[in-house]
Design a protein around this motif. Sequence first.
Motif, PDB file in Angstrom:
ATOM      1  N   GLN A 222       0.832  -1.193   0.000  1.00 57.29           N
ATOM      2  CA  GLN A 222       0.000   0.000   0.000  1.00 57.29           C
ATOM      3  C   GLN A 222       0.870   1.247   0.000  1.00 57.29           C
ATOM      4  O   GLN A 222       1.557   1.535   0.975  1.00 57.29           O
ATOM      5  N   GLU A 223       0.812   1.977  -1.080  1.00 58.03           N
ATOM      6  CA  GLU A 223       1.520   3.247  -1.170  1.00 58.03           C
ATOM      7  C   GLU A 223       0.674   4.335  -0.527  1.00 58.03           C
ATOM      8  O   GLU A 223      -0.549   4.215  -0.422  1.00 58.03           O
ATOM      9  N   SER A 224       1.339   5.387  -0.116  1.00 63.59           N
ATOM     10  CA  SER A 224       0.676   6.466   0.600  1.00 63.59           C
ATOM     11  C   SER A 224      -0.491   7.041  -0.203  1.00 63.59           C
ATOM     12  O   SER A 224      -0.334   7.380  -1.379  1.00 63.59           O
ATOM     13  N   GLY A 225      -1.661   7.084   0.409  1.00 58.82           N
ATOM     14  CA  GLY A 225      -2.831   7.671  -0.228  1.00 58.82           C
ATOM     15  C   GLY A 225      -3.542   6.772  -1.222  1.00 58.82           C
ATOM     16  O   GLY A 225      -4.461   7.220  -1.915  1.00 58.82           O
ATOM     17  N   LYS A 226      -3.129   5.513  -1.292  1.00 60.57           N
ATOM     18  CA  LYS A 226      -3.739   4.601  -2.255  1.00 60.57           C
ATOM     19  C   LYS A 226      -4.289   3.362  -1.558  1.00 60.57           C
ATOM     20  O   LYS A 226      -3.999   3.101  -0.397  1.00 60.57           O
ATOM     21  N   GLY A 227      -5.057   2.602  -2.306  1.00 55.80           N
ATOM     22  CA  GLY A 227      -5.534   1.329  -1.788  1.00 55.80           C
ATOM     23  C   GLY A 227      -4.457   0.265  -1.914  1.00 55.80           C
ATOM     24  O   GLY A 227      -3.510   0.404  -2.695  1.00 55.80           O
ATOM     25  N   PRO A 228      -4.562  -0.800  -1.141  1.00 54.67           N
ATOM     26  CA  PRO A 228      -3.587  -1.888  -1.227  1.00 54.67           C
ATOM     27  C   PRO A 228      -3.572  -2.523  -2.614  1.00 54.67           C
ATOM     28  O   PRO A 228      -4.577  -2.531  -3.316  1.00 54.67           O
ATOM     29  N   GLN A 229      -2.423  -3.070  -2.952  1.00 51.70           N
ATOM     30  CA  GLN A 229      -2.248  -3.699  -4.256  1.00 51.70           C
ATOM     31  C   GLN A 229      -1.629  -5.074  -4.063  1.00 51.70           C
ATOM     32  O   GLN A 229      -0.640  -5.231  -3.345  1.00 51.70           O
ATOM     33  N   PHE A 230      -2.201  -6.061  -4.695  1.00 49.13           N
ATOM     34  CA  PHE A 230      -1.722  -7.444  -4.612  1.00 49.13           C
ATOM     35  C   PHE A 230      -0.293  -7.548  -5.139  1.00 49.13           C
ATOM     36  O   PHE A 230       0.049  -6.986  -6.182  1.00 49.13           O
ATOM     37  N   ILE A 231       0.543  -8.285  -4.391  1.00 47.82           N
ATOM     38  CA  ILE A 231       1.911  -8.534  -4.856  1.00 47.82           C
ATOM     39  C   ILE A 231       2.063  -9.990  -5.280  1.00 47.82           C
ATOM     40  O   ILE A 231       2.395 -10.295  -6.417  1.00 47.82           O
ATOM     41  N   ILE A 232       1.843 -10.889  -4.344  1.00 49.35           N
ATOM     42  CA  ILE A 232       2.097 -12.294  -4.599  1.00 49.35           C
ATOM     43  C   ILE A 232       1.368 -13.128  -3.557  1.00 49.35           C
ATOM     44  O   ILE A 232       1.118 -12.660  -2.440  1.00 49.35           O
ATOM     45  N   ASP A 233       1.012 -14.339  -3.934  1.00 48.76           N
ATOM     46  CA  ASP A 233       0.411 -15.249  -2.975  1.00 48.76           C
ATOM     47  C   ASP A 233       1.161 -16.574  -2.986  1.00 48.76           C
ATOM     48  O   ASP A 233       1.922 -16.875  -3.904  1.00 48.76           O
ATOM     49  N   ILE A 234       0.968 -17.353  -1.952  1.00 50.39           N
ATOM     50  CA  ILE A 234       1.584 -18.660  -1.860  1.00 50.39           C
ATOM     51  C   ILE A 234       0.581 -19.628  -1.257  1.00 50.39           C
ATOM     52  O   ILE A 234      -0.096 -19.301  -0.265  1.00 50.39           O
ATOM     53  N   ARG A 235       0.475 -20.780  -1.878  1.00 51.60           N
ATOM     54  CA  ARG A 235      -0.448 -21.774  -1.366  1.00 51.60           C
ATOM     55  C   ARG A 235       0.162 -22.419  -0.124  1.00 51.60           C
ATOM     56  O   ARG A 235       1.375 -22.541  -0.012  1.00 51.60           O
ATOM     57  N   SER A 236      -0.661 -22.900   0.747  1.00 48.03           N
ATOM     58  CA  SER A 236      -0.189 -23.417   2.028  1.00 48.03           C
ATOM     59  C   SER A 236       0.650 -24.678   1.894  1.00 48.03           C
ATOM     60  O   SER A 236       1.378 -25.036   2.818  1.00 48.03           O
ATOM     61  N   ASN A 237       0.570 -25.370   0.742  1.00 47.30           N
ATOM     62  CA  ASN A 237       1.368 -26.583   0.557  1.00 47.30           C
ATOM     63  C   ASN A 237       2.716 -26.313  -0.128  1.00 47.30           C
ATOM     64  O   ASN A 237       3.420 -27.223  -0.513  1.00 47.30           O
ATOM     65  N   MET A 238       3.043 -25.043  -0.274  1.00 46.64           N
ATOM     66  CA  MET A 238       4.309 -24.639  -0.875  1.00 46.64           C
ATOM     67  C   MET A 238       5.212 -24.002   0.190  1.00 46.64           C
ATOM     68  O   MET A 238       4.736 -23.494   1.205  1.00 46.64           O
ATOM     69  N   ASP A 239       6.522 -24.023  -0.087  1.00 44.33           N
ATOM     70  CA  ASP A 239       7.483 -23.396   0.817  1.00 44.33           C
ATOM     71  C   ASP A 239       8.005 -22.077   0.280  1.00 44.33           C
ATOM     72  O   ASP A 239       8.425 -21.199   1.033  1.00 44.33           O
ATOM     73  N   LYS A 240       7.982 -21.960  -1.042  1.00 46.43           N
ATOM     74  CA  LYS A 240       8.614 -20.799  -1.662  1.00 46.43           C
ATOM     75  C   LYS A 240       7.923 -20.499  -2.975  1.00 46.43           C
ATOM     76  O   LYS A 240       7.513 -21.404  -3.702  1.00 46.43           O
ATOM     77  N   ARG A 241       7.828 -19.222  -3.250  1.00 44.42           N
ATOM     78  CA  ARG A 241       7.311 -18.809  -4.538  1.00 44.42           C
ATOM     79  C   ARG A 241       8.009 -17.517  -4.938  1.00 44.42           C
ATOM     80  O   ARG A 241       8.173 -16.614  -4.116  1.00 44.42           O
ATOM     81  N   GLN A 242       8.378 -17.448  -6.210  1.00 39.82           N
ATOM     82  CA  GLN A 242       9.106 -16.263  -6.683  1.00 39.82           C
ATOM     83  C   GLN A 242       8.283 -15.496  -7.697  1.00 39.82           C
ATOM     84  O   GLN A 242       7.574 -16.077  -8.521  1.00 39.82           O
ATOM     85  N   GLY A 243       8.422 -14.172  -7.617  1.00 45.18           N
ATOM     86  CA  GLY A 243       7.808 -13.310  -8.613  1.00 45.18           C
ATOM     87  C   GLY A 243       8.881 -12.389  -9.165  1.00 45.18           C
ATOM     88  O   GLY A 243      10.076 -12.684  -9.064  1.00 45.18           O
ATOM     89  N   GLN A 244       8.443 -11.283  -9.685  1.00 43.12           N
ATOM     90  CA  GLN A 244       9.417 -10.349 -10.226  1.00 43.12           C
ATOM     91  C   GLN A 244      10.037  -9.561  -9.073  1.00 43.12           C
ATOM     92  O   GLN A 244       9.378  -8.771  -8.424  1.00 43.12           O
ATOM     93  N   ARG A 245      11.294  -9.816  -8.776  1.00 40.16           N
ATOM     94  CA  ARG A 245      12.065  -9.191  -7.695  1.00 40.16           C
ATOM     95  C   ARG A 245      11.556  -9.536  -6.300  1.00 40.16           C
ATOM     96  O   ARG A 245      12.074  -9.053  -5.299  1.00 40.16           O
ATOM     97  N   VAL A 246      10.547 -10.334  -6.188  1.00 46.87           N
ATOM     98  CA  VAL A 246      10.026 -10.714  -4.872  1.00 46.87           C
ATOM     99  C   VAL A 246      10.009 -12.225  -4.715  1.00 46.87           C
ATOM    100  O   VAL A 246       9.813 -12.955  -5.685  1.00 46.87           O
ATOM    101  N   THR A 247      10.220 -12.637  -3.476  1.00 48.31           N
ATOM    102  CA  THR A 247      10.148 -14.051  -3.126  1.00 48.31           C
ATOM    103  C   THR A 247       9.387 -14.160  -1.820  1.00 48.31           C
ATOM    104  O   THR A 247       9.657 -13.400  -0.881  1.00 48.31           O
ATOM    105  N   VAL A 248       8.467 -15.067  -1.765  1.00 46.62           N
ATOM    106  CA  VAL A 248       7.753 -15.301  -0.519  1.00 46.62           C
ATOM    107  C   VAL A 248       8.131 -16.683  -0.004  1.00 46.62           C
ATOM    108  O   VAL A 248       8.201 -17.647  -0.767  1.00 46.62           O
ATOM    109  N   LEU A 249       8.436 -16.737   1.272  1.00 46.18           N
ATOM    110  CA  LEU A 249       8.794 -17.978   1.936  1.00 46.18           C
ATOM    111  C   LEU A 249       7.769 -18.290   3.008  1.00 46.18           C
ATOM    112  O   LEU A 249       7.338 -17.397   3.742  1.00 46.18           O
TER     113      LEU A 249
END
Lengths: 112, 115
Positions: free
Chosen positions: B38-65
């Motif tokens: 969420q940037e200042s003055g704006k609504g939240p914006q989706f980045i990335i999601d990960i399913r509960s049966n996964m350990d890691k997921r990569q996107g553009q410049r982002v990784t969720v563990l």
Amino acid sequence: DAGITQSPRYKITETGRQVTLMCHQTWSHSYMFWYRQDLGHGLRLIYYSAAADITDKGEVPDGYVVSRSKTENFPLTLESATRSQTSVYFCASTGRNYNEQFFGPGTRLTVL
Amino acid sequence: GESVGLHLPTLSVQEGDNSIINCAYSNSASDYFIWYKQESGKGPQFIIDIRSNMDKRQGQRVTVLLNKTVKHLSLQIAATQPGDSAVYFCAETLVLTGGGNKLTFGTGTQLKVEL
């Protein structure tokens, strides 16, 4: 070029007055949501709607009323505003990816 | 009730460094865990999601563990840029009857990128 819009963007009202916040989306998304955002609480779900004429309560529904007569509109009404309802309100909708909610720009409501 | 929390309210990083934003969750039954920006003055914006049966997921410049053992979620941003300055929220999902997801958001972490 629309997407999801909210009006008004800013609103000041007095305690006891009725206020309606509007939300409009052009994607024909089925699901729509209303959140309030307060410092320290993140976003809390007020109400959501799965389709026209189908609505359900979220985490903090007290003091709010919603309706959805058309798919594209999801107004939120504060029937008798209280100071505790001073907040930033966000409307959102979701398409095929249910995890990706598209948020409007928000309405900053101040209740005096 | 269930809750989604964050370890740090504010994170300051130098431009070009990697950022790591952490989140603790308590609902093991969630199907997905999600990060929003969420940037200042704006609504939240989706980045990335990960399913509960996964350990890691990569996107553009982002990784969720996702570490289910300790109920911990993290978002890594590579080569942090000034445009990454925002509040980051983690969220967990609850599947609604008939489809659709209800999200429970954490309280957010402010990421500040220093030049």
